[in-house]
Write a protein that holds these residues in place. Structure first.
Motif, PDB file in Angstrom:
ATOM      1  N   LYS A  37       2.339  15.340  -9.520  1.00 13.91           N
ATOM      2  CA  LYS A  37       2.445  16.349 -10.577  1.00 13.91           C
ATOM      3  C   LYS A  37       1.229  17.258 -10.622  1.00 13.91           C
ATOM      4  CE  LYS A  37       3.238  16.788 -15.566  1.00 13.91           C
ATOM      5  NZ  LYS A  37       3.475  16.026 -16.828  1.00 13.91           N
ATOM      6  N   ASP A  38       0.038  16.697 -10.422  1.00 18.27           N
ATOM      7  CA  ASP A  38      -1.194  17.465 -10.560  1.00 18.27           C
ATOM      8  C   ASP A  38      -1.794  17.909  -9.239  1.00 18.27           C
ATOM      9  OD1 ASP A  38      -1.140  17.242 -13.363  1.00 18.27           O
ATOM     10  OD2 ASP A  38      -2.031  15.242 -13.255  1.00 18.27           O
ATOM     11  N   GLY A  39      -1.087  17.662  -8.126  1.00 17.35           N
ATOM     12  CA  GLY A  39      -1.561  18.140  -6.832  1.00 17.35           C
ATOM     13  C   GLY A  39      -2.737  17.377  -6.267  1.00 17.35           C
ATOM     14  N   HIS A  40      -2.882  16.109  -6.665  1.00 20.49           N
ATOM     15  CA  HIS A  40      -3.956  15.260  -6.144  1.00 20.49           C
ATOM     16  C   HIS A  40      -3.347  14.067  -5.415  1.00 20.49           C
ATOM     17  CE1 HIS A  40      -6.178  16.737  -9.995  1.00 20.49           C
ATOM     18  NE2 HIS A  40      -6.284  17.619  -9.016  1.00 20.49           N
ATOM     19  N   ALA A  41      -3.957  13.677  -4.314  1.00 23.59           N
ATOM     20  CA  ALA A  41      -3.480  12.506  -3.585  1.00 23.59           C
ATOM     21  C   ALA A  41      -3.653  11.250  -4.438  1.00 23.59           C
ATOM     22  CB  ALA A  41      -4.236  12.352  -2.275  1.00 23.59           C
ATOM     23  N   LEU A  42      -2.696  10.316  -4.301  1.00 25.42           N
ATOM     24  CA  LEU A  42      -2.732   9.047  -5.023  1.00 25.42           C
ATOM     25  C   LEU A  42      -2.675   7.896  -4.030  1.00 25.42           C
ATOM     26  CD1 LEU A  42      -0.089   9.757  -7.839  1.00 25.42           C
ATOM     27  CD2 LEU A  42      -2.578   9.800  -8.088  1.00 25.42           C
ATOM     28  N   LEU A  43      -3.290   6.775  -4.403  1.00 29.26           N
ATOM     29  CA  LEU A  43      -3.276   5.591  -3.557  1.00 29.26           C
ATOM     30  C   LEU A  43      -3.005   4.357  -4.415  1.00 29.26           C
ATOM     31  CD1 LEU A  43      -3.850   4.423  -0.664  1.00 29.26           C
ATOM     32  CD2 LEU A  43      -6.207   4.064  -1.428  1.00 29.26           C
ATOM     33  N   LEU A  44      -2.009   3.564  -4.014  1.00 30.27           N
ATOM     34  CA  LEU A  44      -1.783   2.260  -4.626  1.00 30.27           C
ATOM     35  C   LEU A  44      -2.477   1.206  -3.783  1.00 30.27           C
ATOM     36  CD1 LEU A  44      -0.299   0.228  -6.572  1.00 30.27           C
ATOM     37  CD2 LEU A  44       1.478   0.116  -4.801  1.00 30.27           C
ATOM     38  N   ILE A  45      -3.347   0.426  -4.427  1.00 28.66           N
ATOM     39  CA  ILE A  45      -4.050  -0.686  -3.792  1.00 28.66           C
ATOM     40  C   ILE A  45      -3.515  -1.960  -4.422  1.00 28.66           C
ATOM     41  CG2 ILE A  45      -6.300  -1.780  -3.445  1.00 28.66           C
ATOM     42  CD1 ILE A  45      -7.553   1.025  -3.730  1.00 28.66           C
ATOM     43  N   ASN A  46      -2.760  -2.742  -3.655  1.00 29.09           N
ATOM     44  CA  ASN A  46      -2.093  -3.903  -4.239  1.00 29.09           C
ATOM     45  C   ASN A  46      -2.065  -5.069  -3.253  1.00 29.09           C
ATOM     46  OD1 ASN A  46       1.313  -4.643  -5.345  1.00 29.09           O
ATOM     47  ND2 ASN A  46      -0.586  -5.651  -5.865  1.00 29.09           N
ATOM     48  N   PRO A  47      -3.214  -5.727  -3.035  1.00 23.75           N
ATOM     49  CA  PRO A  47      -3.210  -6.899  -2.166  1.00 23.75           C
ATOM     50  C   PRO A  47      -2.457  -8.062  -2.788  1.00 23.75           C
ATOM     51  CG  PRO A  47      -5.352  -6.643  -3.221  1.00 23.75           C
ATOM     52  CD  PRO A  47      -4.559  -5.413  -3.539  1.00 23.75           C
ATOM     53  N   HIS A  48      -1.717  -8.778  -1.964  1.00 25.03           N
ATOM     54  CA  HIS A  48      -1.047 -10.009  -2.366  1.00 25.03           C
ATOM     55  C   HIS A  48      -1.806 -11.161  -1.705  1.00 25.03           C
ATOM     56  CE1 HIS A  48       3.094  -7.825  -2.978  1.00 25.03           C
ATOM     57  NE2 HIS A  48       2.150  -7.425  -3.818  1.00 25.03           N
ATOM     58  N   THR A  49      -2.663 -11.809  -2.444  1.00 28.15           N
ATOM     59  CA  THR A  49      -3.431 -12.926  -1.919  1.00 28.15           C
ATOM     60  C   THR A  49      -3.258 -14.120  -2.839  1.00 28.15           C
ATOM     61  OG1 THR A  49      -5.447 -12.465  -3.186  1.00 28.15           O
ATOM     62  CG2 THR A  49      -5.173 -11.287  -1.096  1.00 28.15           C
ATOM     63  N   SER A  50      -3.858 -15.240  -2.465  1.00 28.34           N
ATOM     64  CA  SER A  50      -3.966 -16.329  -3.426  1.00 28.34           C
ATOM     65  C   SER A  50      -4.825 -15.834  -4.578  1.00 28.34           C
ATOM     66  CB  SER A  50      -4.576 -17.573  -2.779  1.00 28.34           C
ATOM     67  OG  SER A  50      -5.812 -17.256  -2.172  1.00 28.34           O
ATOM     68  N   PHE A  51      -4.522 -16.289  -5.780  1.00 28.29           N
ATOM     69  CA  PHE A  51      -5.218 -15.789  -6.952  1.00 28.29           C
ATOM     70  C   PHE A  51      -6.718 -16.090  -6.872  1.00 28.29           C
ATOM     71  CE2 PHE A  51      -1.197 -16.156  -9.776  1.00 28.29           C
ATOM     72  CZ  PHE A  51      -0.699 -15.003  -9.186  1.00 28.29           C
ATOM     73  N   PHE A  52      -7.491 -15.176  -7.436  1.00 29.23           N
ATOM     74  CA  PHE A  52      -8.941 -15.324  -7.564  1.00 29.23           C
ATOM     75  C   PHE A  52      -9.630 -15.367  -6.200  1.00 29.23           C
ATOM     76  CE2 PHE A  52      -6.723 -18.381 -10.507  1.00 29.23           C
ATOM     77  CZ  PHE A  52      -6.448 -17.436 -11.482  1.00 29.23           C
ATOM     78  N   PHE A  53      -8.991 -14.770  -5.193  1.00 31.04           N
ATOM     79  CA  PHE A  53      -9.554 -14.758  -3.847  1.00 31.04           C
ATOM     80  C   PHE A  53     -10.615 -13.685  -3.686  1.00 31.04           C
ATOM     81  CE2 PHE A  53      -9.341 -13.532   0.721  1.00 31.04           C
ATOM     82  CZ  PHE A  53      -9.706 -14.745   1.280  1.00 31.04           C
TER      83      PHE A  53
ATOM     84  N   GLY B 204       0.838  -1.192   0.000  1.00 31.99           N
ATOM     85  CA  GLY B 204       0.000   0.000   0.000  1.00 31.99           C
ATOM     86  C   GLY B 204       0.868   1.235   0.000  1.00 31.99           C
ATOM     87  N   PHE B 205       0.635   2.153  -0.951  1.00 35.44           N
ATOM     88  CA  PHE B 205       1.340   3.437  -1.012  1.00 35.44           C
ATOM     89  C   PHE B 205       0.294   4.543  -0.998  1.00 35.44           C
ATOM     90  CE2 PHE B 205       4.809   1.558  -4.070  1.00 35.44           C
ATOM     91  CZ  PHE B 205       5.250   0.718  -3.061  1.00 35.44           C
ATOM     92  N   ALA B 206       0.511   5.564  -0.200  1.00 39.66           N
ATOM     93  CA  ALA B 206      -0.324   6.767  -0.221  1.00 39.66           C
ATOM     94  C   ALA B 206       0.583   7.961  -0.485  1.00 39.66           C
ATOM     95  CB  ALA B 206      -1.067   6.938   1.100  1.00 39.66           C
ATOM     96  N   ILE B 207       0.287   8.693  -1.565  1.00 39.93           N
ATOM     97  CA  ILE B 207       1.138   9.814  -1.987  1.00 39.93           C
ATOM     98  C   ILE B 207       0.377  11.122  -1.781  1.00 39.93           C
ATOM     99  CG2 ILE B 207       2.582  10.732  -3.817  1.00 39.93           C
ATOM    100  CD1 ILE B 207       3.268   7.846  -3.042  1.00 39.93           C
ATOM    101  N   ALA B 208       0.972  12.047  -1.034  1.00 41.07           N
ATOM    102  CA  ALA B 208       0.334  13.333  -0.752  1.00 41.07           C
ATOM    103  C   ALA B 208       0.384  14.232  -1.985  1.00 41.07           C
ATOM    104  CB  ALA B 208       1.036  14.007   0.423  1.00 41.07           C
ATOM    105  N   PRO B 209      -0.517  15.211  -2.077  1.00 43.61           N
ATOM    106  CA  PRO B 209      -0.511  16.141  -3.217  1.00 43.61           C
ATOM    107  C   PRO B 209       0.830  16.828  -3.446  1.00 43.61           C
ATOM    108  CG  PRO B 209      -2.550  16.380  -1.979  1.00 43.61           C
ATOM    109  CD  PRO B 209      -1.669  15.455  -1.177  1.00 43.61           C
TER     110      PRO B 209
END
Length: 736
Positions: free
Chosen positions: A218-234, A209-214
């Motif tokens: 580049k465009d002054g908007h917060a960004l969020l990476l959503i990247n769960p690592h689970t068993s596939f098709f969970f 999980g990454f949360a990037i402040a404005p």
């Protein structure tokens, strides 16, 4: 509703089988038909369901109905696990798994909790059960293995959205040794098996999980990476909206009625498995007095609570048999094993109502303040949270259920249950756990590592918190995340995706130099040195990046796995990380021997030790089975990224299987999304394989190539984005 839709719905309901009607009381069907008429499901051109209901309950009805269309098998499997009824489908081998669950989950208790639940939550649970039962009535060809009818209270059995609940930390082998044999001490065979499982090479579970402040975009908007690592098709990817303000998009675990990791129009949340210690074992001193069991607690002798638990299981001839167990419990929790002459009680969070409340309500939070208010329910024990919103706020939260304990004791091991000082003493306030909001560096991250690197130099300090706030420390993925996030001020959704797929393998940055030194220290006359000269030259020149065509990645991974096998058992005995043991404690001869083993394995299996990584590391989805059977002769897709074990942020947990030489992935990156919180939320996403679990569906594997390349697609969050991308619009019960 259009007249045509009314006619279709009536026709569909009229077409329900006689047996289905018999199984569903007339009043239930009338209610379910009325709910279906208030729900619309739109399938986009990736097969993803966008569900809308008049009320939140209607949205839940439609959401679980759509999930059942995609993969009822996984829904049922999850609830068989949660209810302790897997053995009824899989046979006697699953009895101990079911007993473990039944130590906590009691249908009568859940029914009582359901009856006392808030009215709004009961309405959601009612709608959940109605949605599943209406699906079964409308699809008589679907043959459940066990669960032919769902009751609302069952939703309380599965409120933990993580890939594995806290209860799974109970050793099945030692549970069997305790309750399956007339002895207090686990057998030597069980201990050996458990130790072997503990030290074997396994893909790390968890997420990024990454949360990037404005300030860092580049465009002054917060960004969020959503990247769960689970068993596939969970998890299923979907959107659920209502006229009552619900509008959540993201990954929902099959059978649950909330988006577990995702976003709404204003805020997003990403959960990563935490390293906090919230599960404890208490060594109980047991005494038998005139045939009655007591346990020591301070100056007291307290009675051991006994309970009869029955576990049903399918017999070889397809019938049903039962095993009956007398289980034991102290005020710390159920007895799960024996060790050193003591019985060991297991303590964990059990707040099914509050956990379900928190899981659903946070999907409607629109900013950090409202999200934090929901967190005060303190019913999340296993997950850190990365948060971002359209106000530009970013935050990191530690789990909210953290028992307060005496830090003198080492709770990573069983503590003395007879000493009242070891007891849990309430829960920590949210402010007493590691927590960050809007740090000056402009980014936050967690990769299932400790919280003390979440914001670089602005991270919480270990000295400020009890040691049980973390039980793992730093990891290769944590080091990698810090590397890609530090010093960059111009993030955009595409560049954040690039960071999430950065190919550097941090573990080998530490390990390869030790191999190089071992090689250089080996006398020139040693036959191993001449034999491995070309391999060492390749690894010394390697940029430590994975790629589909990289032969060095193949050699490094095979070497790492071979050396891991030589190191893990001793590392565990010495209380060291395996990485540290591999680097510092293995001899030069062991390092070179592992390299020779890796080289020989590559040559034997693929004809040359210089085999490109993509020829080995593959994605294959053959059928809808939860456990896949892999085949080197069947089509598969090359995957360039590697195991999280070696620091790959884009994790692909792959290995050989019986009859295969190639590696096939079953876990790791399972859902990846990047969300931008501007005036209108924008998102890109990809899932492993496809949305449907049906091999004949075009959405069974239509995302596989994108998944392997990290090529995220546009998320259709708003109606105008959906326009031109609609595959089907219908209501539950309508026939195609």
């Amino acid at each position: 509703m259009r007249i045509g839709n009314l006619l279709l719905l009536s026709a569909a309901c009229a077409a329900l089988s006689t047996s289905a009607l018999a199984a569903s009381p007339a009043g239930d069907l009338v209610r379910q038909r009325a709910a279906a008429a208030r729900v619309q499901i739109v399938r986009d051109d990736w097969g993803i369901a966008h569900i809308h209901g008049k009320s939140d309950a209607d949205a839940v009805f439609g959401m679980v109905y759509a999930q059942a269309e995609d993969d009822f098998n996984r829904i049922e499997a999850n609830y068989l696990t949660a209810l302790g009824r897997t053995a009824e489908a899989e046979g006697e081998k699953a009895v101990w798994q079911d007993l473990r669950m039944k130590l906590f989950v009691d249908p009568a208790d859940l029914q009582a909790r359901y009856a006392k639940s808030p009215a709004w939550l009961k309405a959601l649970m009612d709608a959940w059960a109605d949605g599943l039962n209406f699906y079964l009535a409308a699809h008589p060809d679907t043959k459940p293995k066990v669960l032919t009818h769902f009751e609302p209270w069952m939703a309380l059995s599965f409120t933990e959205g993580s890939i594995g609940g806290d209860v799974e930390r109970i050793s099945l082998g030692e549970l069997e040794a305790f309750y399956g044999k007339p002895q207090l001490q686990a057998s030597a065979e069980v201990k050996a098996r458990e130790f072997a499982q503990a030290v074997e090479f396994r893909e790390p579970t968890g997420s990024n999980g990454f949360a990037i402040a404005p300030s860092n975009t580049k465009d002054g908007h917060a960004l969020l990476l959503i990247n769960p690592h689970t068993s596939f098709f969970f998890r299923s990817e979907l959107q659920m909206t209502s006229d009552a303000g619900l509008n959540a998009y993201g990954a929902a675990t099959w059978g649950q009625f909330f988006v577990y990791q995702g976003f709404n129009a204003h805020a997003g949340w990403m959960h990563t498995s935490s390293t906090v210690d919230v599960v404890d074992e208490f060594a109980e001193t047991i005494r038998n007095q005139d045939g009655k069991l007591f346990y020591a607690y301070g100056t007291e002798e307290r009675p051991v609570v006994t309970k009869t638990v029955e576990v049903a299981y399918k017999t070889v001839d397809g019938g049903l048999a039962r095993k009956t167990f007398t289980t034991y419990r102290t005020h710390h929790g159920p007895i799960v094993r024996a060790a050193d002459g003591k019985w060991v009680a297991f303590a964990m969070m059990y707040k099914p109502v509050e956990a379900l409340e928190q899981s659903f309500l946070r999907t409607k939070a629109t900013d950090y303040a409202s999200f934090l208010k929901v967190a005060e329910l303190k019913a999340n024990s296993s997950n850190n949270t990365l948060f971002a919103d359209d106000k530009g706020e970013v935050a990191y939260l530690h789990p909210q259920f953290i028992p307060r304990r005496d830090d003198r004791f080492d709770y990573t091991k069983p503590v003395d249950g007879a000493d009242p000082a070891t007891d849990w003493k309430g829960l920590h306030a949210l402010s007493e756990a590691p927590r960050l909001k809007n740090p000056p560096n402009g980014w936050l991250m967690n990769t299932n590592n400790w919280p003390y690197s979440a914001a670089g130099p602005y991270s919480p300090k270990p000295a400020d918190f009890p040691r049980y706030m973390d039980s793992v420390g730093e990891t290769p993925r944590g080091i990698h995340a810090t590397r890609v996030l530090t010093g960059r001020k111009d993030f955009t959704p595409p560049t954040l995706i690039q960071a999430a797929y950065d190919p550097y393998l941090t573990a080998f940055a530490d390990l390869i130099p030790t191999l190089s030194q071992a090689y250089d220290d080996t006398p020139d006359g040693d036959p191993a040195k001449a034999r491995l000269a070309r391999q060492m030259a390749a690894l010394k020149a390697w940029d430590l990046n994975w790629s589909e065509g990289s032969t060095e990645t193949s050699l490094a991974v095979f070497w790492g796995e071979a050396l891991w096998a030589k190191s893990s058992a001793e590392a565990k005995k010495q209380g060291l990380s395996v990485y540290r043991y591999m680097a510092e404690r293995t001899t030069s001869a062991q390092k070179l021997s592992a390299l020779a083993e890796a080289s020989d394995r590559l040559t034997a299996d693929f004809g040359d030790w210089r085999t490109p990584w993509g020829q080995i590391n593959r994605f294959q989805r053959n059928d809808g089975a939860i456990v896949q059977t892999f085949d080197d002769e069947r089509p598969s897709i090359p995957v360039p990224f590697a195991s999280g074990q070696w620091g790959s942020l884009a994790s692909f947990g792959a290995k050989r299987y019986p009859g295969t030489k190639k590696y096939y992935g079953t876990s790791g990156n399972s859902f990846v999304a990047v969300v931008e919180f501007g005036p209108k939320v924008k998102a890109l996403a990809v899932s492993a394989g496809g949305e449907s679990g049906d091999p004949v569906s075009k959405h069974f594997a239509d995302q596989a190539q994108r998944y392997a390349k990290g090529d995220l697609r546009t998320v259709y969050f708003y109606p105008d984005q959906l326009a031109g991308h609609v595959e089907r619009t219908y209501r539950p019960g309508e026939l195609k």
